[in-house]
Design a protein around this motif. Structure first.
Motif, short mmCIF file in Angstrom:
data_model
loop_
_atom_site.label_atom_id
_atom_site.label_comp_id
_atom_site.label_asym_id
_atom_site.label_seq_id
_atom_site.Cartn_x
_atom_site.Cartn_y
_atom_site.Cartn_z
N SER A 13 0.81 -1.21 0.00
CA SER A 13 0.00 0.00 0.00
C SER A 13 0.84 1.26 0.00
CB SER A 13 -0.93 0.01 1.21
OG SER A 13 -0.18 0.13 2.39
N LEU A 14 2.10 1.15 0.43
CA LEU A 14 2.95 2.33 0.53
C LEU A 14 3.94 2.47 -0.62
CD1 LEU A 14 3.75 2.12 4.34
CD2 LEU A 14 2.25 3.75 3.21
N PHE A 15 4.13 1.39 -1.39
CA PHE A 15 5.17 1.43 -2.42
C PHE A 15 5.01 2.60 -3.38
CE2 PHE A 15 6.78 -3.20 -2.49
CZ PHE A 15 7.75 -2.85 -1.58
N THR A 16 3.77 2.90 -3.76
CA THR A 16 3.57 3.93 -4.77
C THR A 16 3.97 5.30 -4.29
OG1 THR A 16 1.28 4.13 -4.06
CG2 THR A 16 1.72 2.70 -5.95
N ALA A 17 4.16 5.47 -2.97
CA ALA A 17 4.51 6.80 -2.44
C ALA A 17 5.99 7.09 -2.54
CB ALA A 17 4.07 6.91 -1.00
N SER A 18 6.80 6.11 -2.85
CA SER A 18 8.24 6.35 -2.88
C SER A 18 8.73 6.59 -4.29
CB SER A 18 8.96 5.17 -2.23
OG SER A 18 8.58 5.09 -0.87
N ILE A 19 9.75 5.87 -4.68
CA ILE A 19 10.43 6.22 -5.91
C ILE A 19 9.93 5.42 -7.11
CG2 ILE A 19 12.77 6.50 -6.83
CD1 ILE A 19 13.74 6.69 -4.04
N VAL A 20 8.81 4.76 -6.96
CA VAL A 20 8.23 4.02 -8.05
C VAL A 20 7.86 5.00 -9.14
CG1 VAL A 20 6.43 2.40 -8.65
CG2 VAL A 20 7.23 2.57 -6.33
N LEU A 21 8.18 4.70 -10.38
CA LEU A 21 8.04 5.73 -11.40
C LEU A 21 7.24 5.30 -12.62
CD1 LEU A 21 11.74 6.75 -11.26
CD2 LEU A 21 9.85 7.80 -10.10
N TYR A 22 6.54 6.28 -13.15
CA TYR A 22 5.92 6.13 -14.46
C TYR A 22 5.81 7.51 -15.08
CZ TYR A 22 2.74 5.33 -18.20
OH TYR A 22 2.18 5.29 -19.43
N SER A 23 6.10 7.68 -16.34
CA SER A 23 6.05 9.01 -16.94
C SER A 23 4.98 9.09 -18.00
CB SER A 23 7.39 9.36 -17.57
OG SER A 23 7.28 10.59 -18.22
N CYS A 24 4.10 10.11 -17.84
CA CYS A 24 3.06 10.34 -18.83
C CYS A 24 3.64 11.02 -20.07
CB CYS A 24 1.95 11.20 -18.24
SG CYS A 24 1.03 10.36 -16.93
N THR A 25 4.92 11.42 -20.04
CA THR A 25 5.52 12.05 -21.19
C THR A 25 6.06 11.03 -22.19
OG1 THR A 25 7.66 12.17 -20.09
CG2 THR A 25 6.15 14.02 -19.79
N THR A 26 6.10 9.77 -21.84
CA THR A 26 6.53 8.74 -22.75
C THR A 26 5.37 8.33 -23.62
OG1 THR A 26 6.06 7.03 -21.13
CG2 THR A 26 8.28 7.91 -21.15
N LYS A 27 5.63 7.43 -24.57
CA LYS A 27 4.58 6.97 -25.46
C LYS A 27 3.51 6.24 -24.67
CE LYS A 27 7.44 6.61 -29.60
NZ LYS A 27 7.95 5.72 -30.66
N GLU A 28 2.30 6.33 -25.15
CA GLU A 28 1.17 5.73 -24.46
C GLU A 28 1.37 4.23 -24.33
OE1 GLU A 28 -2.55 7.09 -25.97
OE2 GLU A 28 -3.48 5.16 -25.65
N LYS A 29 1.13 3.73 -23.10
CA LYS A 29 1.30 2.31 -22.83
C LYS A 29 -0.02 1.73 -22.34
CE LYS A 29 6.15 2.86 -21.54
NZ LYS A 29 7.16 2.67 -20.50
N ALA A 30 -0.17 0.44 -22.50
CA ALA A 30 -1.39 -0.22 -22.03
C ALA A 30 -1.49 -0.15 -20.53
CB ALA A 30 -1.39 -1.68 -22.49
N GLN A 40 7.96 -1.09 -6.35
CA GLN A 40 8.78 0.05 -6.73
C GLN A 40 10.14 -0.35 -7.28
OE1 GLN A 40 10.14 2.70 -3.70
NE2 GLN A 40 9.77 1.22 -2.09
N THR A 41 10.59 -1.56 -6.97
CA THR A 41 11.88 -2.00 -7.49
C THR A 41 11.79 -2.40 -8.97
OG1 THR A 41 11.52 -4.29 -6.79
CG2 THR A 41 12.58 -2.82 -5.22
N ASP A 42 10.60 -2.43 -9.53
CA ASP A 42 10.45 -2.77 -10.95
C ASP A 42 11.20 -1.80 -11.86
OD1 ASP A 42 8.84 -4.85 -10.22
OD2 ASP A 42 6.94 -3.90 -10.82
#
Length: 622
Positions: A13-30, A40-42
């Motif tokens: 429940s807390l992983f998303t609050a740290s350094i887990v990342l996804y960028s909306c500036t990249t190409k659209e992904k499924a 977050q280690t992904d």
């Protein structure tokens, strides 16, 4: 087993609050499946020492990242071989730096994770090279996303994209792009203190953190009840809204953004969800946000509000710091406490703060201000991906015409900001429209002893530089406790405004031309502290030009009072067939010659007190 499951659930429940990342500036992904666990280690890159190419004490790897972003480097070693403060040379692509190892975390019983302070940017998903030169006996390197650039799982991306690409949002964004210049107002209880607490300047405050006036409560770790008492004497002049809007009009600012609630938790509007506001807690007894909103509507100026959603030192507990730190410690990640109330946190949870104050107050603002143009979120902190998306969606569902800035978190903003007092390089490629927010001295809120005012020429240079790169400038004022704008600040802004009004055609509704500027190298503005420490030193010459464009016209901007012949190299033959050349603010058509060296013409009659001039070049075709 039950205890293990509970622990795992907490971590998930807390992983998303740290350094887990996804960028909306990249190409659209499924979209990621709702049931798929997001760790977050992904997004970490782990480089084992055994896989390196070794040459002496230099170890090298090639790697790829899933998402371009800002990253930091960590070294994993063991207690037996760790050498504190050893100097290490690192090269990542073309970026090189030298740093010392600092012991940060002990994990897995005997592993030490040491993080280097340097931040490096990876701008694409192509193969990267990394090398490290060290005599330390280490196990591996970890490349992890920087904590200020959280990128989520992507599960909300499609829904966000549909809202962001709606006609309402895009029309609002187009209006924003054409405005170019806005007024930022940092104003609140802290303004009465003027950057001092009990006779001590905030620059000499005993605790770390920004030394800007609006961080008064944090810098001195003022107990909540002591700080709350400031509201009892906050009674500004009733002319505040009228005076501020007039100043914005004089300067040529097309929109205003004011701190409706800063990190201290005090609201300048009448809120049913907190008594710590302008109406309930002060002798002013009126809603100053509504007053300023109405004044803006009367003058045709767009209105926006700043709202600190992640940080609230009065009611936001510790900002979820302890919970996040527990997870991060197990992973060897440093949990940055900056902006968190750890000295006198409220007794509620951060989640209850969001549910009972932050979300409801955003709804109040949207209801009270039906023609609101934007919400400028700030203080993301440990806001989760789901919470950041909820803020964005909440705004859209109540008024899809309201823009949201990127600091809402997880790249859910409708536009970017380059950072406080930061201007991107002309060579940078940004995936969204952008804005720079800047100060007129070295603080945002009123600091009584900061007289290091940026001159009209310096302010205009930053604005012109931003214009040439295709962005907006949100320029701040910090009124005192009575709502008065410091005289020098107002005068310098009005002097800058004279140039803006005379050369409006080269400003409003323009776009970046194919060549942003020519002449000297750009003088980058790299943060509030950068300007405060180094000042501003730049000589402007008749060979320096910045360019903007609109329809079939190109505008060449000079910040000199040149008399005589000039050469604009970027408009040489082959760069467009010229139909007419003139100086903005004059009806006189100039004679000109376009050849392989550039556009040659002659300038006369520029007033000696002018901040510069603009050449309007009309092309025969766009």
């Amino acid at each position: 087993m039950k205890r293990l499951k509970t622990h795992t659930a907490i971590i998930c429940s807390l992983f998303t609050a740290s350094i887990v990342l996804y960028s909306c500036t990249t190409k659209e992904k499924a979209n990621v499946s709702e049931n798929k666990h997001f760790n977050q280690t992904d997004n970490w890159i782990v480089l084992d020492k055994t896989d390196a190419t070794k040459e002496g004490h230099t170890f090298s790897w090639t790697f790829e990242v899933k998402t371009p972003s800002d990253y930091v480097l960590q070294l994993v070693s063991t207690e037996a071989y760790f050498k504190n403060n050893e100097s290490v040379k690192i090269k990542i692509g073309a970026q090189e730096f030298e740093a010392s190892l600092l012991k940060n975390h002990l994990i897995n019983g005997n592993e030490i994770v040491s993080e280097f302070k340097n931040i490096f940017s990876i701008k694409n998903t192509e193969k990267q090279t990394l090398s490290i030169t060290t005599e330390a006996d280490f196990k591996s390197l970890r490349i992890i996303p920087h904590y200020k650039k959280p990128i989520g799982s992507g599960k909300y991306h499609q829904e966000w994209l549909a809202m962001h690409q709606s006609k309402e949002k895009q029309d609002a964004l187009q209006r924003f792009k054409e405005a170019k210049l806005g007024m930022f107002i940092h104003w609140g209880l802290y303004s009465q203190a003027g950057g001092l607490w009990k006779g001590t300047k905030i620059n000499n405050a005993p605790h770390p953190g920004p030394k800007v006036a609006e961080w008064l409560m944090y810098a001195f770790q003022i107990p909540r009840e002591d700080y709350r008492a400031l509201a009892k004497t906050f009674n500004p002049d009733k002319s505040f809204a009228e005076n501020v809007v007039k100043l914005a009009k004089d300067v040529g600012m097309k929109y205003i953004v004011i701190t409706s609630k800063h990190h201290d938790g005090f609201a300048l509007f009448n809120s049913k969800h907190s008594e710590f506001d302008m109406v309930d807690a002060t002798p002013y007894k009126a809603d100053i946000i509504k007053e300023l909103y109405n004044a803006c509507l009367e003058e045709g100026i767009d209105f926006g509000v700043y709202y600190s959603h992640g940080n609230d030192w009065m009611d936001g507990s510790d900002g979820n710091y302890k919970n996040i730190k527990k997870v991060n410690d197990s992973l060897g990640i440093y949990t940055h406490p900056n902006g968190k109330n750890l000295w006198d946190p409220s007794e509620n949870t951060h989640e209850s703060y969001l549910e009972n104050k932050a979300y409801p107050q955003i709804k109040e603002l949207l209801t009270m201000l039906p023609e609101l143009r934007l919400i400028w979120f700030d203080g993301t902190g440990f806001t989760t991906e789901a919470q950041a998306f909820q803020f964005y969606k909440l705004v859209y569902e109540r008024n899809p015409n309201v823009l949201v800035n990127r600091r809402v978190g997880y790249a859910f903003g409708d536009y970017l900001d380059a950072g406080d007092n930061k201007i991107p390089s002309a060579s940078e490629t940004l995936e969204k429209y952008w804005e720079t927010c800047g100060t007129t001295n070295n603080s945002w809120g009123y600091k009584s002893y900061d007289d290091d005012w940026k001159s009209p020429k310096e302010l205009l240079y930053y604005f012109v530089d931003i214009l040439s790169k295709g962005g907006n400038y949100l320029l701040n004022i910090g009124p005192d406790g009575k709502g008065h704008v410091p005289e020098t600040s107002a005068e310098n802004l009005r002097d800058m405004g004279k140039w803006i009004h005379q050369n409006a055609d080269a400003v409003y509704g323009t776009t970046r031309w194919k060549t942003p500027n020519e002449g000297q190298e750009e003088t980058l503005l790299d943060g509030t502290g950068h300007r405060a420490a180094k000042g501003f030193k730049r000589d402007f010459t008749s060979k320096d030009f910045w360019f903007t464009a609109k329809e079939h016209k190109v505008y060449a901007i000079s910040l000199t009072q040149t008399e005589g012949d000039i050469l604009i190299k970027s408009l040489k033959k082959g760069e467009g067939d010229i139909e007419q050349v003139k100086v903005l603010g004059s009806d006189k058509i100039l004679s000109w010659n376009q050849n392989k060296n550039g556009l040659q013409t002659t300038i006369t009659g520029v007033p000696k007190d002018a901040l510069g001039y603009v050449i309007e070049v009309t092309l025969k075709n766009n």
